[in-house]
Enzyme design. Structure first.
Site, PDB file in Angstrom:
ATOM      1  N   GLU A 101       0.869  -1.302   0.133  1.00  0.00           N
ATOM      2  CA  GLU A 101       0.086   0.194  -0.054  1.00  0.00           C
ATOM      3  C   GLU A 101       0.931   1.155   0.041  1.00  0.00           C
ATOM      4  O   GLU A 101       1.996   1.278   0.327  1.00  0.00           O
ATOM      5  CB  GLU A 101      -0.817  -0.015   1.314  1.00  0.00           C
ATOM      6  CG  GLU A 101      -1.749   1.252   1.520  1.00  0.00           C
ATOM      7  CD  GLU A 101      -2.924   1.456   0.281  1.00  0.00           C
ATOM      8  OE1 GLU A 101      -2.655   1.510  -0.835  1.00  0.00           O
ATOM      9  OE2 GLU A 101      -4.017   1.829   0.858  1.00  0.00           O
ATOM     10  N   ASP A 102       0.332   2.394  -0.426  1.00  0.00           N
ATOM     11  CA  ASP A 102       1.119   3.681  -0.461  1.00  0.00           C
ATOM     12  C   ASP A 102       1.449   4.206   0.947  1.00  0.00           C
ATOM     13  O   ASP A 102       2.579   4.575   1.109  1.00  0.00           O
ATOM     14  CB  ASP A 102       0.536   4.557  -1.413  1.00  0.00           C
ATOM     15  CG  ASP A 102      -1.138   4.857  -1.192  1.00  0.00           C
ATOM     16  OD1 ASP A 102      -1.704   4.375  -0.186  1.00  0.00           O
ATOM     17  OD2 ASP A 102      -1.594   5.772  -1.951  1.00  0.00           O
ATOM     18  N   ASP A 105      -2.542   5.371   7.456  1.00  0.00           N
ATOM     19  CA  ASP A 105      -2.816   6.160   7.933  1.00  0.00           C
ATOM     20  C   ASP A 105      -3.940   5.981   9.170  1.00  0.00           C
ATOM     21  O   ASP A 105      -3.141   5.619  10.233  1.00  0.00           O
ATOM     22  CB  ASP A 105      -3.504   7.263   6.948  1.00  0.00           C
ATOM     23  CG  ASP A 105      -3.982   8.609   7.390  1.00  0.00           C
ATOM     24  OD1 ASP A 105      -3.324   9.046   8.305  1.00  0.00           O
ATOM     25  OD2 ASP A 105      -4.616   9.323   6.514  1.00  0.00           O
ATOM     26  N   PHE A 154      -0.414  16.026   4.159  1.00  0.00           N
ATOM     27  CA  PHE A 154      -0.877  15.635   3.179  1.00  0.00           C
ATOM     28  C   PHE A 154       0.272  15.556   2.011  1.00  0.00           C
ATOM     29  O   PHE A 154       0.743  16.487   1.451  1.00  0.00           O
ATOM     30  CB  PHE A 154      -2.239  16.175   2.635  1.00  0.00           C
ATOM     31  CG  PHE A 154      -2.948  15.333   1.822  1.00  0.00           C
ATOM     32  CD1 PHE A 154      -3.689  14.154   2.304  1.00  0.00           C
ATOM     33  CD2 PHE A 154      -2.749  15.427   0.242  1.00  0.00           C
ATOM     34  CE1 PHE A 154      -4.517  13.491   1.456  1.00  0.00           C
ATOM     35  CE2 PHE A 154      -3.513  14.472  -0.540  1.00  0.00           C
ATOM     36  CZ  PHE A 154      -4.225  13.425  -0.110  1.00  0.00           C
ATOM     37  N   ARG A 167      -0.272  12.016  -9.211  1.00  0.00           N
ATOM     38  CA  ARG A 167       0.473  10.576  -8.976  1.00  0.00           C
ATOM     39  C   ARG A 167       1.801  10.528  -9.791  1.00  0.00           C
ATOM     40  O   ARG A 167       2.666   9.661  -9.271  1.00  0.00           O
ATOM     41  CB  ARG A 167      -0.358   9.397  -9.525  1.00  0.00           C
ATOM     42  CG  ARG A 167      -1.791   9.460  -8.618  1.00  0.00           C
ATOM     43  CD  ARG A 167      -2.662   8.326  -9.131  1.00  0.00           C
ATOM     44  NE  ARG A 167      -3.954   8.312  -8.746  1.00  0.00           N
ATOM     45  CZ  ARG A 167      -4.254   8.078  -7.479  1.00  0.00           C
ATOM     46  NH1 ARG A 167      -3.567   7.400  -6.722  1.00  0.00           N
ATOM     47  NH2 ARG A 167      -5.744   7.975  -7.203  1.00  0.00           N
TER      48      ARG A 167
HETATM   49  P1  XMP Z   1      -6.246   4.668   6.026  1.00  0.00           P
HETATM   50  O1  XMP Z   1      -6.766   5.779   6.740  1.00  0.00           O
HETATM   51  O2  XMP Z   1      -7.291   3.596   5.804  1.00  0.00           O
HETATM   52  O3  XMP Z   1      -5.882   5.442   4.984  1.00  0.00           O
HETATM   53  O4  XMP Z   1      -4.958   3.805   6.559  1.00  0.00           O
HETATM   54  C1  XMP Z   1      -5.221   4.942   3.823  1.00  0.00           C
HETATM   55  C2  XMP Z   1      -5.588   5.514   2.590  1.00  0.00           C
HETATM   56  O5  XMP Z   1      -5.706   7.053   2.600  1.00  0.00           O
HETATM   57  C3  XMP Z   1      -5.079   7.722   1.615  1.00  0.00           C
HETATM   58  N1  XMP Z   1      -4.226   8.794   2.079  1.00  0.00           N
HETATM   59  C4  XMP Z   1      -3.312   9.535   1.836  1.00  0.00           C
HETATM   60  N2  XMP Z   1      -3.192   9.731   0.182  1.00  0.00           N
HETATM   61  N3  XMP Z   1      -1.751  11.257   0.573  1.00  0.00           N
HETATM   62  C5  XMP Z   1      -2.544  10.721  -0.228  1.00  0.00           C
HETATM   63  O6  XMP Z   1      -2.211  10.755  -1.597  1.00  0.00           O
HETATM   64  C6  XMP Z   1      -1.701  11.385   2.114  1.00  0.00           C
HETATM   65  O7  XMP Z   1      -1.137  12.079   2.787  1.00  0.00           O
HETATM   66  C7  XMP Z   1      -2.967  10.472   2.587  1.00  0.00           C
HETATM   67  N4  XMP Z   1      -2.948   9.821   3.696  1.00  0.00           N
HETATM   68  C8  XMP Z   1      -3.774   8.872   3.627  1.00  0.00           C
HETATM   69  C9  XMP Z   1      -4.260   6.749   0.723  1.00  0.00           C
HETATM   70  O8  XMP Z   1      -5.140   6.515  -0.416  1.00  0.00           O
HETATM   71  C10 XMP Z   1      -4.152   5.542   1.381  1.00  0.00           C
HETATM   72  O9  XMP Z   1      -4.702   4.482   0.617  1.00  0.00           O
HETATM   73 MG    MG Z   2      -4.847   4.507  -1.340  1.00  0.00          MG
END
Ligand code: XMP
Ligand code: MG
Length: 182
Positions: A101-102, A105, A154, A167
């Site tokens: 995963e990227d 969060d 962010f 992206r």
């Molecule tokens: P959770 O909260 O489920 O979130 O852990 C994961 C997804 O939230 C998005 N996300 C971000 N995307 N910059 C982004 O481009 C950020 O700083 C950021 N913080 C959360 C992301 O899609 C991730 O898969």
């Molecule tokens: Mg994502």
């Protein structure tokens, strides 16, 4: 020519730093999974560049697949409900899964996806994330492989988006505030 770089306030992680770290993670996964024929599962769309680079730095027998998930948000906080928009096609029964995963969060997305893959009979599920924002965690979840810890800002680039843009930046950066506010 107007490029997307004009919207970036600062570079947080350079191309060189990204490449060096992805090489290290690939080598660690290769050592850990040498004889396990793992299945790399990329979470679309944010992980696609990290995923492609990581695979090329991990020269062991393995398979790959993708899924897409979205989480419902109420205001600015995540509701914790995650919907799978596109599921993997590979049978995961008995397989060792590396979810890629990227960014981790709140943890809602990967917490739910891990449960989903375990329910379908995966032998093990480990988490590999490029970025970790531990300050925002809502679920009891820890990544097994992490590229970089980031502050609560962010971030965009190297697969990560703001409104599906940025992206294609080759590095991870922070947007200028006026871009958010537009
Ligand atoms: P959770 O909260 O489920 O979130 O852990 C994961 C997804 O939230 C998005 N996300 C971000 N995307 N910059 C982004 O481009 C950020 O700083 C950021 N913080 C959360 C992301 O899609 C991730 O898969
Ligand atoms: Mg994502």
């Amino acid at each position: 020519m107007k490029t997307i770089e004009t919207d970036i306030l600062k570079v947080l992680i350079s191309e060189e730093e990204l490449h060096a770290r992805v090489l290290e993670i690939g080598a660690r996964i290769a050592a850990d999974y040498e004889d396990k024929d793992p299945l790399f599962v990329g979470v679309l769309r944010g992980s696609f560049i990290f995923f492609a680079d990581l695979m090329r730095c991990c020269p062991i027998r393995s398979g790959l697949d993708f899924l897409a998930a979205s989480s419902y948000h109420q205001g600015t906080s995540s509701s914790g409900v995650v919907k799978i928009d596109y599921d993997i096609k590979t049978d995961v029964a008995g397989r060792h899964i590396i979810l890629v995963e990227d960014i981790l969060d709140s943890g809602n997305t990967l917490y739910n996806l891990t449960g989903h893959l375990r329910d379908r009979g995966a032998e093990s599920v480990k988490l590999c994330v490029l970025l970790d924002k531990p300050s925002r965690r809502e679920k009891p979840i820890q990544p097994d492989y992490v590229g970089f810890e980031v502050p609560d800002e962010f971030v965009v680039g190297y697969g990560l988006d703001y409104a599906d843009r940025y992206r294609n930046l080759p590095y991870v950066g922070v947007l200028k505030p006026e871009v958010h506010e537009k």
